[in-house]
Design a protein around this motif. Structure first.
Motif, PDB file in Angstrom:
ATOM      1  N   TYR A 168      85.746  12.383  74.634  1.00  0.00           N
ATOM      2  CA  TYR A 168      84.549  11.687  74.162  1.00  0.00           C
ATOM      3  C   TYR A 168      83.440  11.865  75.172  1.00  0.00           C
ATOM      4  O   TYR A 168      83.662  12.245  76.325  1.00  0.00           O
ATOM      5  CB  TYR A 168      84.824  10.187  73.975  1.00  0.00           C
ATOM      6  CG  TYR A 168      84.895   9.423  75.280  1.00  0.00           C
ATOM      7  CD1 TYR A 168      83.749   8.868  75.851  1.00  0.00           C
ATOM      8  CD2 TYR A 168      86.103   9.279  75.958  1.00  0.00           C
ATOM      9  CE1 TYR A 168      83.813   8.186  77.063  1.00  0.00           C
ATOM     10  CE2 TYR A 168      86.175   8.604  77.166  1.00  0.00           C
ATOM     11  CZ  TYR A 168      85.022   8.061  77.717  1.00  0.00           C
ATOM     12  OH  TYR A 168      85.086   7.401  78.915  1.00  0.00           O
ATOM     13  N   LEU A 321      83.004  11.785  69.681  1.00  0.00           N
ATOM     14  CA  LEU A 321      84.310  12.343  69.985  1.00  0.00           C
ATOM     15  C   LEU A 321      84.202  13.855  69.954  1.00  0.00           C
ATOM     16  O   LEU A 321      83.695  14.431  68.987  1.00  0.00           O
ATOM     17  CB  LEU A 321      85.360  11.847  68.990  1.00  0.00           C
ATOM     18  CG  LEU A 321      85.485  10.324  68.884  1.00  0.00           C
ATOM     19  CD1 LEU A 321      86.693   9.949  68.028  1.00  0.00           C
ATOM     20  CD2 LEU A 321      85.587   9.677  70.260  1.00  0.00           C
ATOM     21  N   PHE A 335      84.834  15.932  65.590  1.00  0.00           N
ATOM     22  CA  PHE A 335      84.939  14.693  64.823  1.00  0.00           C
ATOM     23  C   PHE A 335      83.590  13.991  64.713  1.00  0.00           C
ATOM     24  O   PHE A 335      83.226  13.490  63.666  1.00  0.00           O
ATOM     25  CB  PHE A 335      85.970  13.755  65.456  1.00  0.00           C
ATOM     26  CG  PHE A 335      86.321  12.598  64.566  1.00  0.00           C
ATOM     27  CD1 PHE A 335      87.352  12.712  63.661  1.00  0.00           C
ATOM     28  CD2 PHE A 335      85.593  11.418  64.614  1.00  0.00           C
ATOM     29  CE1 PHE A 335      87.664  11.655  62.815  1.00  0.00           C
ATOM     30  CE2 PHE A 335      85.892  10.363  63.771  1.00  0.00           C
ATOM     31  CZ  PHE A 335      86.938  10.485  62.874  1.00  0.00           C
ATOM     32  N   VAL A 338      81.228   7.891  66.617  1.00  0.00           N
ATOM     33  CA  VAL A 338      81.996   6.719  66.199  1.00  0.00           C
ATOM     34  C   VAL A 338      81.311   5.417  66.618  1.00  0.00           C
ATOM     35  O   VAL A 338      81.788   4.336  66.288  1.00  0.00           O
ATOM     36  CB  VAL A 338      83.426   6.739  66.776  1.00  0.00           C
ATOM     37  CG1 VAL A 338      84.226   7.892  66.203  1.00  0.00           C
ATOM     38  CG2 VAL A 338      83.399   6.805  68.306  1.00  0.00           C
ATOM     39  N   ARG A 367      86.120   4.669  61.400  1.00  0.00           N
ATOM     40  CA  ARG A 367      86.020   6.042  61.900  1.00  0.00           C
ATOM     41  C   ARG A 367      86.866   6.232  63.153  1.00  0.00           C
ATOM     42  O   ARG A 367      87.483   7.275  63.348  1.00  0.00           O
ATOM     43  CB  ARG A 367      84.555   6.408  62.187  1.00  0.00           C
ATOM     44  CG  ARG A 367      83.798   6.830  60.951  1.00  0.00           C
ATOM     45  CD  ARG A 367      82.432   7.404  61.288  1.00  0.00           C
ATOM     46  NE  ARG A 367      82.463   8.548  62.179  1.00  0.00           N
ATOM     47  CZ  ARG A 367      82.797   9.789  61.822  1.00  0.00           C
ATOM     48  NH1 ARG A 367      83.169  10.033  60.569  1.00  0.00           N
ATOM     49  NH2 ARG A 367      82.773  10.778  62.695  1.00  0.00           N
ATOM     50  N   ALA A 371      89.941   8.807  63.677  1.00  0.00           N
ATOM     51  CA  ALA A 371      90.021   9.756  64.786  1.00  0.00           C
ATOM     52  C   ALA A 371      91.387   9.708  65.445  1.00  0.00           C
ATOM     53  O   ALA A 371      91.977  10.741  65.775  1.00  0.00           O
ATOM     54  CB  ALA A 371      88.927   9.439  65.813  1.00  0.00           C
ATOM     55  N   LYS A 375      94.342  12.682  65.687  1.00  0.00           N
ATOM     56  CA  LYS A 375      94.958  13.134  66.937  1.00  0.00           C
ATOM     57  C   LYS A 375      96.446  12.811  66.999  1.00  0.00           C
ATOM     58  O   LYS A 375      97.097  13.094  68.004  1.00  0.00           O
ATOM     59  CB  LYS A 375      94.241  12.491  68.130  1.00  0.00           C
ATOM     60  CG  LYS A 375      92.822  12.983  68.338  1.00  0.00           C
ATOM     61  CD  LYS A 375      92.789  14.439  68.793  1.00  0.00           C
ATOM     62  CE  LYS A 375      93.192  14.591  70.246  1.00  0.00           C
ATOM     63  NZ  LYS A 375      93.070  15.988  70.722  1.00  0.00           N
TER      64      LYS A 375
END
Length: 497
Positions: A168, A321, A335, A338, A367, A371, A375
């Motif tokens: 991030y 992200l 992504f 967020v 969101r 994410a 992952k």
């Protein structure tokens, strides 16, 4: 006599742009909300819950989708002619609360809030009209130290919920810098703020779409407009090529270090006092974050961040992200965002007539959960309850006594309440509930004073992977005295964990 027309049955469908959330999703969200609240609380913020409904006047018109007739909210008129609407975020209600209770609240007032918000916008993949937000705001602090603190807290929050450093980045900009650039470009008159207001709105929305549309798409929106692949045309801001290049230069101002980016921004706003103030604020934020150990691997100065909401007046920030996922067509993409927020010094002023400085951040929980699923950091299932099966309807009291003992010991449990005639259906039910254990007591077990306890997790693993010899070595069903029911169930659950 004519027969009454039969009323059609209602369709069992979810309204467009909305969705239902089932057990594991609700549990995962609740766990994340607790994690986020823990960070907010550690930073000294207090919880606040506001009404889901506000007057339209109190909410104001700040959504970026200004071309829609209803301004992007779900609104209706009450009998007394007042218009009310579902809140579209948690910040506008905070401004109303602070104005209403300011004499009873500390200054600065630090609050966090969590809950659903509603936007009457066009839905799309992963984009719903109802979604959860987690906000934290400081009201009454003019210093940009409050903004730096919010950025640091956002970074800490992402790491606490499971987004590691490197996956991030928190990007920081300042709307004053952008206003300075637009002043230099000739689309903002400091002496007449209402002049070019429509053009500035289009510029803001265009910059905010840089990641999605690219530089060519943004440049088109700064000029005459843009036609998308479907043929729909979006009217542009009408800037000249020279004006557009000034704005494009602002978006391309990020350099390898925060100091170099700040220096480039200072060049771009030469001649604008507002722009220069914004650059100074960014420089201060960078220094404060650096002193706390938040380097460029976590937080960066990035001029491409503008935030779409119209009430921001100073620093703005966005958490993105950076890892790749596959879209619905199997193509890799980042992504994306967020979380976002910023400073909104004029929002409370709408109620009080006096400027009240404020800054805050909002995290899109749905969101962020998506994410973590992408992952592989969230499982698709959650452990269900222990199921006490029913072998004899007339002995329901015995089974209820068992489940009460399990619950009193802190173990999630339930009695099977369907038709007990087919025992196989009871085990199928336990499987559908993802139950870890089934408890069985037939007539012979009752007479002998024992119960059968079936480890459903181990049984499923053995059935899929083990040979017959391994099955014999690792029993998945145990017979224990009735008095040892709770102890054996707990032992099995601990082993599964």
């Amino acid at each position: 006599m004519a027969k009454d027309k039969k009323q059609p049955r209602p369709q069992a469908i979810t309204p467009k742009g909305f969705r239902d959330y089932f057990g594991v999703e609700v549990t995962e969200r609740a766990a994340m909300l607790n994690q986020i609240a823990g960070v907010y609380h550690r930073y000294g913020f207090e919880a606040l819950e506001t009404s889901a409904v506000e007057t339209v006047e109190a909410l104001g018109k700040f959504l970026p989708d200004v071309d829609r007739p209803n301004e992007g909210v779900f609104a209706w008129q009450e009998d007394d002619s007042d218009w009310v609407a579902l809140r579209y975020d948690l910040t506008a209600p905070l401004a109303r609360v602070y104005a209403q209770f300011r004499n009873d609240l500390p200054t600065p007032y630090r609050r966090y809030a969590m809950g659903p918000v509603w936007r009457n916008e066009k839905p799309g993949p992963g984009r719903f009209r109802q979604f959860y937000q987690c906000d934290a705001d400081t009201v009454g602090a003019a210093t940009v130290a409050a903004d730096a603190e919010i950025c640091a807290m956002l970074s800490d929050t992402l790491e606490v919920v499971g987004i590691p450093r490197g996956d991030y980045v928190v990007r920081v900009n300042n709307r004053k810098v952008l206003n300075g650039v637009m002043e230099v470009a000739g689309v903002l008159d400091p002496n007449d703020p209402d002049k070019f207001v429509n053009e500035r709105g289009i510029v803001l929305r265009a910059i905010d779409k840089l990641d999605r549309l690219g530089t060519d798409g943004v440049r088109a929106l700064l000029g005459e407009g843009r036609k998308d692949p479907s043929g729909d045309f979006t009217k542009g801001a009408g800037l000249s090529p020279e004006q557009a290049e000034i704005v494009m230069g602002f978006m391309d101002a990020r350099r390898d270090s925060g100091a170099a980016t700040v220096a480039r921004l200072r060049e771009l706003v030469t001649g604008s006092n507002t722009g220069n103030d914004g650059v100074n604020e960014l420089e201060t934020i960078a220094e404060l974050l650096d002193a706390q150990g938040y380097g460029a691997d976590r937080i960066v100065i990035d001029p491409s961040v503008v935030r779409g909401l119209g009430y921001y007046t100073g620093p703005v920030y966005e958490a993105e992200l950076t890892f790749e996922i596959l879209d619905e067509k199997g193509r890799p993409r980042q992504f994306g965002s967020v979380s976002g927020g910023g400073r909104y010094d004029d929002l409370v002023k709408r109620f009080t007539g006096q400027e009240v400085p404020a800054t805050g951040v909002s995290i899109g929980v749905d969101r962020l959960l998506a994410a973590l699923r992408a992952k592989g950091r969230l499982t698709a299932t959650a452990k269900g309850p222990v199921v006490v099966t029913v072998m004899d309807r007339d002995r329901m009291a015995d089974y209820q006594a068992m489940v009460a003992e399990l619950r009193n010991a802190g173990i999630r449990a339930e009695v099977y309440l369907g038709n007990p005639k087919n025992f196989g259906n009871q085990l199928k039910y336990a499987d559908s509930r993802n139950s870890p254990v089934a408890v069985i007591e037939g007539g012979s077990e009752k007479v002998a004073g024992v119960v059968q306890i079936k480890d459903l997790v181990l049984g499923a693993q053995i059935a899929q992977n083990a040979t017959l010899d391994e099955w014999k070595e690792r029993p998945s069903q145990y017979e224990v005295p009735r008095s040892e029911l709770v102890a054996k169930v707990r032992e099995i659950l601990d082993g599964q964990n």
